[in-house]
Design a protein around this motif. Structure first.
Motif, PDB file in Angstrom:
ATOM      1  N   UNK A 142      -6.128  10.271  -4.767  1.00 51.74           N
ATOM      2  CA  UNK A 142      -5.260   9.306  -4.091  1.00 51.74           C
ATOM      3  C   UNK A 142      -5.149   8.012  -4.897  1.00 51.74           C
ATOM      4  N   UNK A 143      -3.932   7.512  -5.001  1.00 51.04           N
ATOM      5  CA  UNK A 143      -3.712   6.223  -5.654  1.00 51.04           C
ATOM      6  C   UNK A 143      -3.932   5.060  -4.688  1.00 51.04           C
ATOM      7  N   UNK A 144      -3.961   5.358  -3.416  1.00 57.40           N
ATOM      8  CA  UNK A 144      -4.184   4.325  -2.392  1.00 57.40           C
ATOM      9  C   UNK A 144      -4.671   5.032  -1.139  1.00 57.40           C
ATOM     10  N   UNK A 145      -5.425   4.296  -0.325  1.00 56.61           N
ATOM     11  CA  UNK A 145      -5.979   4.887   0.882  1.00 56.61           C
ATOM     12  C   UNK A 145      -6.112   3.809   1.954  1.00 56.61           C
ATOM     13  N   UNK A 146      -6.790   4.178   3.043  1.00 51.89           N
ATOM     14  CA  UNK A 146      -6.883   3.253   4.167  1.00 51.89           C
ATOM     15  C   UNK A 146      -7.657   1.986   3.837  1.00 51.89           C
ATOM     16  N   UNK A 147      -8.516   2.041   2.816  1.00 56.97           N
ATOM     17  CA  UNK A 147      -9.324   0.879   2.490  1.00 56.97           C
ATOM     18  C   UNK A 147      -8.865   0.119   1.272  1.00 56.97           C
ATOM     19  N   UNK A 148      -7.625   0.341   0.815  1.00 56.50           N
ATOM     20  CA  UNK A 148      -7.183  -0.271  -0.445  1.00 56.50           C
ATOM     21  C   UNK A 148      -5.878  -1.038  -0.279  1.00 56.50           C
ATOM     22  N   UNK A 149      -5.760  -1.746   0.830  1.00 57.98           N
ATOM     23  CA  UNK A 149      -4.497  -2.445   1.109  1.00 57.98           C
ATOM     24  C   UNK A 149      -4.091  -3.384  -0.023  1.00 57.98           C
ATOM     25  N   UNK A 150      -5.039  -4.107  -0.583  1.00 59.25           N
ATOM     26  CA  UNK A 150      -4.696  -5.102  -1.600  1.00 59.25           C
ATOM     27  C   UNK A 150      -4.201  -4.469  -2.892  1.00 59.25           C
ATOM     28  N   UNK A 151      -4.496  -3.162  -3.121  1.00 54.83           N
ATOM     29  CA  UNK A 151      -4.085  -2.505  -4.360  1.00 54.83           C
ATOM     30  C   UNK A 151      -2.754  -1.766  -4.235  1.00 54.83           C
ATOM     31  N   UNK A 152      -2.207  -1.659  -3.051  1.00 57.79           N
ATOM     32  CA  UNK A 152      -0.933  -0.962  -2.871  1.00 57.79           C
ATOM     33  C   UNK A 152       0.176  -1.777  -3.527  1.00 57.79           C
ATOM     34  N   UNK A 153       0.985  -1.163  -4.431  1.00 63.68           N
ATOM     35  CA  UNK A 153       2.080  -1.909  -5.066  1.00 63.68           C
ATOM     36  C   UNK A 153       3.013  -2.517  -4.023  1.00 63.68           C
ATOM     37  N   UNK A 154       3.516  -3.699  -4.320  1.00 65.20           N
ATOM     38  CA  UNK A 154       4.372  -4.402  -3.363  1.00 65.20           C
ATOM     39  C   UNK A 154       5.574  -3.569  -2.954  1.00 65.20           C
ATOM     40  N   UNK A 155       6.135  -2.807  -3.910  1.00 65.13           N
ATOM     41  CA  UNK A 155       7.326  -2.024  -3.593  1.00 65.13           C
ATOM     42  C   UNK A 155       7.028  -0.828  -2.694  1.00 65.13           C
ATOM     43  N   UNK A 156       5.739  -0.477  -2.556  1.00 62.91           N
ATOM     44  CA  UNK A 156       5.343   0.654  -1.710  1.00 62.91           C
ATOM     45  C   UNK A 156       4.653   0.202  -0.428  1.00 62.91           C
ATOM     46  N   UNK A 157       4.681  -1.075  -0.143  1.00 65.74           N
ATOM     47  CA  UNK A 157       3.888  -1.620   0.960  1.00 65.74           C
ATOM     48  C   UNK A 157       4.770  -2.249   2.033  1.00 65.74           C
ATOM     49  N   UNK A 158       4.369  -2.013   3.285  1.00 64.78           N
ATOM     50  CA  UNK A 158       4.961  -2.717   4.413  1.00 64.78           C
ATOM     51  C   UNK A 158       4.014  -3.871   4.727  1.00 64.78           C
ATOM     52  N   UNK A 159       4.334  -5.102   4.319  1.00 65.10           N
ATOM     53  CA  UNK A 159       3.367  -6.220   4.365  1.00 65.10           C
ATOM     54  C   UNK A 159       2.665  -6.443   5.691  1.00 65.10           C
ATOM     55  N   UNK A 160       3.333  -6.304   6.858  1.00 62.37           N
ATOM     56  CA  UNK A 160       2.621  -6.607   8.105  1.00 62.37           C
ATOM     57  C   UNK A 160       1.530  -5.597   8.453  1.00 62.37           C
TER      58      UNK A 160
END
Length: 231
Positions: free
Chosen positions: A168-186
């Motif tokens: 996994x490139x991202x998971x439930x504990x890696x919010x700060x590492x999720x690319x901005x374009x793949x993230x829902x900020x709220x």
């Protein structure tokens, strides 16, 4: 049975990539498509090459090796193009990986974050120290095993982390590492990932029971055998 290619890296794309034997600047990682023995062990191969010689080769396989029928979907990687990004990472905070006084300060900071932000508060291990996903160099994560001493079997030199592979490139504990374009900020955790599982697990691969595969090499002699550690 032909090995399956998992990754290849050029030093021209990753300046911090370690040098291989005779200054090799291309490293390739392969895995046998099947498990072995009663403990379902994996067999890996690390190959160093000269990029210039490889790209100027006069002969390539006209018919690539055919992968056999596999039992699970995650046995065969999904082709991906890498876009390396350099980030600052910090050691895993457990045992003697950091001074005890510094680990105590990290614990105090995390307690203060929880008091202020509740269960979704940022923490050192997940949000600040080591990103999830595939990465070259940096520090190993020890979430499953705890810190381990990894020494060269040939000369006993402490080994250097070359590569980490993860499902996994991202998971439930890696919010700060999720690319901005793949993230829902709220939102936080998996709920914040736009695109769902395909974005979170682009390679489709798994290592052990969703662990990290760390590839260590000997800094004293790159011809010494690498070590494979699941954590």
């Amino acid at each position: 049975m032909p090995f399956v290619g998992l990754a290849q890296f050029f030093r021209r794309d990753i300046p911090g990539l370690a040098c291989g034997p005779d200054g090799a600047d291309l490293v390739q990682l392969f895995r046998c498509p099947f498990t072995h023995g009663p403990y379902l062990e994996r067999r890996y191969r690390l190959r160093w090459r000269q990029a210039g010689q490889t790209e100027q080769a006069e002969r390539f396989l006209a018919d690539p090796p055919h992968v056999p029928l596999l039992r699970w979907e995650h046995e065969l990687p999904e082709p991906c193009v890498l876009h390396p990004e350099e980030v600052d990472t910090y050691p895993w905070a457990e045992g003697d990986t950091l001074p005890a006084s510094l680990i105590a300060r990290i614990d105090e900071w995390e307690d203060a974050q929880i008091a202020e932000h509740g269960p979704d508060a940022p923490n050192y291990q997940s949000d600040l120290s080591i990103p999830p996903g595939w990465r070259v160099g940096g520090f190993p994560s020890w979430a499953s095993t705890g810190p381990m001493s990894i020494d060269c079997a040939s000369c006993a030199t402490p080994m250097r982390l070359l590569l980490t592979a993860e499902g996994h490139e991202m998971d439930a504990g890696s919010h700060s590492w999720v690319p901005l374009e793949d993230r829902d900020p709220p939102l936080r955790g998996k709920a914040s990932i736009r695109g769902g599982q395909f974005v979170a697990q682009p390679t489709r691969l798994r290592f052990g029971r969703d662990r990290d595969l760390h590839v260590f090499i000997c800094p004293a002699d790159p011809e010494h055998e690498p070590r494979w550690v699941l954590t």
